[in-house]
Design a protein around this motif. Sequence first.
Motif, mmCIF file in Angstrom:
data_model
loop_
_atom_site.group_PDB
_atom_site.id
_atom_site.type_symbol
_atom_site.label_atom_id
_atom_site.label_comp_id
_atom_site.label_asym_id
_atom_site.label_seq_id
_atom_site.Cartn_x
_atom_site.Cartn_y
_atom_site.Cartn_z
ATOM 1 N N ASP A 174 3.290 -18.548 -1.080
ATOM 2 C CA ASP A 174 2.179 -18.692 -2.016
ATOM 3 C C ASP A 174 2.203 -20.052 -2.703
ATOM 4 O O ASP A 174 1.166 -20.715 -2.836
ATOM 5 N N GLN B 270 7.750 -14.686 0.294
ATOM 6 C CA GLN B 270 6.327 -14.580 -0.035
ATOM 7 C C GLN B 270 5.993 -15.502 -1.197
ATOM 8 O O GLN B 270 4.954 -16.175 -1.196
ATOM 9 N N ARG B 271 6.870 -15.549 -2.170
ATOM 10 C CA ARG B 271 6.642 -16.426 -3.320
ATOM 11 C C ARG B 271 6.543 -17.881 -2.853
ATOM 12 O O ARG B 271 5.626 -18.604 -3.222
ATOM 13 N N ASP C 79 -7.139 -18.696 3.233
ATOM 14 C CA ASP C 79 -6.971 -18.315 1.841
ATOM 15 C C ASP C 79 -8.222 -18.666 1.029
ATOM 16 O O ASP C 79 -8.678 -17.897 0.188
#
Lengths: 210, 210, 210, 210
Positions: free
Chosen positions: D18, D14-15, D68
């Motif tokens: 992102d 997930q990091r 996003d």
Amino acid sequence: MSADPETPLRADAQRNRDQIIAAARVIFASHGPEVPMEEIARAAGVGVGTLYRRFPDRDALIRAVAVDNFAGVLDNAKRLSVEAPSAWEALVQLLYHGAELQLSMQLAMLSQRAHEILKDDPEVAHLREAVLLEVDDLVVRAQAEGALRKDVGAGDVAVVFARIVRQLPAHRLKTPELATARSIAIMIDGLRAGPVTPLPGRPLGKDDLI
Amino acid sequence: MSADPETPLRADAQRNRDQIIAAARVIFASHGPEVPMEEIARAAGVGVGTLYRRFPDRDALIRAVAVDNFAGVLDNAKRLSVEAPSAWEALVQLLYHGAELQLSMQLAMLSQRAHEILKDDPEVAHLREAVLLEVDDLVVRAQAEGALRKDVGAGDVAVVFARIVRQLPAHRLKTPELATARSIAIMIDGLRAGPVTPLPGRPLGKDDLI
Amino acid sequence: MSADPETPLRADAQRNRDQIIAAARVIFASHGPEVPMEEIARAAGVGVGTLYRRFPDRDALIRAVAVDNFAGVLDNAKRLSVEAPSAWEALVQLLYHGAELQLSMQLAMLSQRAHEILKDDPEVAHLREAVLLEVDDLVVRAQAEGALRKDVGAGDVAVVFARIVRQLPAHRLKTPELATARSIAIMIDGLRAGPVTPLPGRPLGKDDLI
Amino acid sequence: MSADPETPLRADAQRNRDQIIAAARVIFASHGPEVPMEEIARAAGVGVGTLYRRFPDRDALIRAVAVDNFAGVLDNAKRLSVEAPSAWEALVQLLYHGAELQLSMQLAMLSQRAHEILKDDPEVAHLREAVLLEVDDLVVRAQAEGALRKDVGAGDVAVVFARIVRQLPAHRLKTPELATARSIAIMIDGLRAGPVTPLPGRPLGKDDLI
DNA sequence: TATGAATGAGATTTCATTCAT
DNA sequence: GATGAATGAAATCTCATTCAT
């Protein structure tokens, strides 16, 4: 400005095209249809760019090689049908000198990848049909000659062909040519008329393929 | 960190190993030995990490599948040699029910890649030798039975086997099982004793392979 | 081999040059300055070779298109400056019929790539300066007319121009012409003299650009 | 074995995801959506492989960045709608602090490439609709407040927004922030209620987009 | 130990530019 | 001079293998 697909290629372009197909034929036959495009280009003595200009992707190249091959097989079959001393002999010759036959079969029947690509190509379909018609004719005549066993059809012959032509890799054999010749001879004996064992089912015709 | 190769695997680890080999066998047979490792792992229901823990690289996996297969073929040959009503029948059975045989042959003889990997593996070499010994024995006995033509050796039989077992892709045939059965029967007829055409050269023995 | 840059082109060569610039203008405007050279050549109805004979590389082509465009804008501004009923009207017209203006702005201000290429070109610099002088003159006169708000300079006007002329892609709008006309009208209303809100900072002059 | 698309990513994955989106946002905004994937990966501090594992191709990445962004705009609009002292002020703030707005507009409306990719994405469509609903509400309220001119609709406002947010490249301006602030102020003046010039046609609502 | 994420080398494909016809 | 073929460097994408969780 020749968007016309019928415009003949310039002399040098045609030469390159031929070299590429020739190189691809050799490499596909020995290493299957997954070899790096760059290797094919190198073997053909051209840059990758040229290869891609002529054939937009690998599939197009495979198609072109297949068409070229089936055309060769068809020529061969037609010639043998006329020139061989008998229909049986024509079939046998077709097998023994079947370098092109081999690649056609390999491309058309043995590689999943190639099959996917070729199965809907109309040009390939047309050539395939023509070849099978020729074989069908030879089968009927060879049976009339009393040389070919009666209980087989063009479909059976094509299937046996496909098995026979699958070149055994030379690296496993001390005497590869001899081994090949002998195994082909053995299988041809199986096709001969004479005291045969009954086969299961019914003769498979050319339309039992596909 | 048991470096000892003899330490038996934990039960779950062994189960994983078996699942991986089973999955790889199926996939290698249908798509050749170049499929992505991830796909094999997925088919086996494990993560890639597990696959790599069991088999350090693709070559090790290919080797393991080959060993597993040759062992299966050897079992089969030994069992048939004893149980079949005749040596000839044993050879024929070996062919007709040769799913394992097929993959062995494919791995050992048909794929350049696989051959490179297997050719120097002692375990494979040992199993191969054992299988060929068994075939050699069957050949001699089948000839003594008067069922197998006299002019062939175990090498010839193995070569014909290799051609026969190459499964025709089902997608090219309307009636794949029938076509397979018929073509095998035809080729077996070629091996039968009786009025045969002379073969070129001399019988190839088991040591004429490689 | 006339290295002399002043030698006039042969008639057909000049026609090719014009066609190429015209095609490039259209394509640059709609797809930006990164389109394949081959595509531009095709749109111009010439071979790539011809394109490259005329313009040694992409940068040269971009420069040529930009020069051609700025020249068009300058012509336009000069003509409007004389023919329009007022300086304000000249500015407004320049906006509404600003196809060339648009491409100039896009090339000069919006594309990083184009900007790098154009920023040191003396011919472009010269035309730019001439256009801004013209705008500066119109600004002063339109303010004297009492039509343009007093707190803006030629720099402000150029910036607003740049924002206005950025064509909205037609594909996003049901009624693209109407939407464009309305949004231009709204922004022009912002430039109008009258009860305005104070702007931050000071008027930007033509030399505040770059 | 989590083929489930809803399975949440592992923390590190997930990091990375992102970081990739953040890096892509910055790079897309400054260089458009055609930058080499490798460059994006480098900016995100990951290998290309990771980028491709997360986003199967460039289109997927563009979509993810767009989603996003639109989500950010929506948040912003909703917050401003509640917190700003007036609807008019909310609209103005949305413009002045419209970094996200800017990229959304650029992706959705200005780049042909991006538009093709986004136009049929349901998630994007949903967010777009939600944002336009919010704007529609603000428009009605700002008109009721007497601050926004009466002859415009949400569609008009969106179009003007799109023109405004197109960031002028800093490299062309000596004082880029000031120039931007001033030009936005000028255009906002055009939206203000008061003595306005009549616009052509009719107010464009949110459904006049697309 | 099992998992699946990360990596980067290598394969595929595109395109700016050069060069033979 | 015009054309379009050839080239190879650079971009996109895949996958074997390693490593953090």
